[in-house]
Design an enzyme around this catalytic site. Sequence first.
Site: not given
Ligand code: 5GP
Ligand code: ZN
Length: 113
Positions: A86, A97, A99
Site C-alpha cells: 500500500n 516504512h 513493506h
Molecule cells: P499498511 O496499512 O501500511 O499497508 O500496513 C500496515 C500493517 O502493519 C497493517 O496490516 C497492520 O496490521 C500491521 N501492523 C501495525 N502495527 C503492527 C505491529 O506493531 N506489529 C505487527 N506485527 N504488525 C503491525
Molecule cells: Zn522504519
Amino acid sequence: MENCIFCKIINGDIPSERVYEDENMVIIKDVNPQAAIHLLLLPKEHYADIEEMTYAQAHTLAECVKKLSEMTKQLGLENGFRLVSNKGKHGCQSVGHLHIHILGGEQLGDRMG
Ligand code: 5GP
Ligand code: ZN
C-alpha cells in the site's frame, strides 16, 4: 528511524512474531491478519515507499522477493499467495516504512480494490 514502528520491530524494541530474518529483511506475522496467513516483508533499511526508494534499495528489495519465492513451502504458501504494498492515502498505507503484505493460506477473493 525514530518513531517508526517497523524500525522498532526490526531492531527488537517492539516484539513481533518473526518467521524469517536475514541481512536485508525481516518477515513477521501481521498483528491484525486479513487472511489465514498474513505476513509482512520489512526491508531493514528505512524508506517510506517506492517513491523514496533508491535504485540500490530497489535491487535489495528484488532480492528479498526472490528469496521469498524460495521459501513459499516452509511458509505454507505453496498453493499461491498475493503480494500487496500500500502507498499513500488512496492506497491506505498506515505505516511509513515500505513493506510488502504477503497474503495466503486460503482462497483469496478475486477483487483487489
Ligand atoms: P499498511 O496499512 O501500511 O499497508 O500496513 C500496515 C500493517 O502493519 C497493517 O496490516 C497492520 O496490521 C500491521 N501492523 C501495525 N502495527 C503492527 C505491529 O506493531 N506489529 C505487527 N506485527 N504488525 C503491525
Ligand atoms: Zn522504519
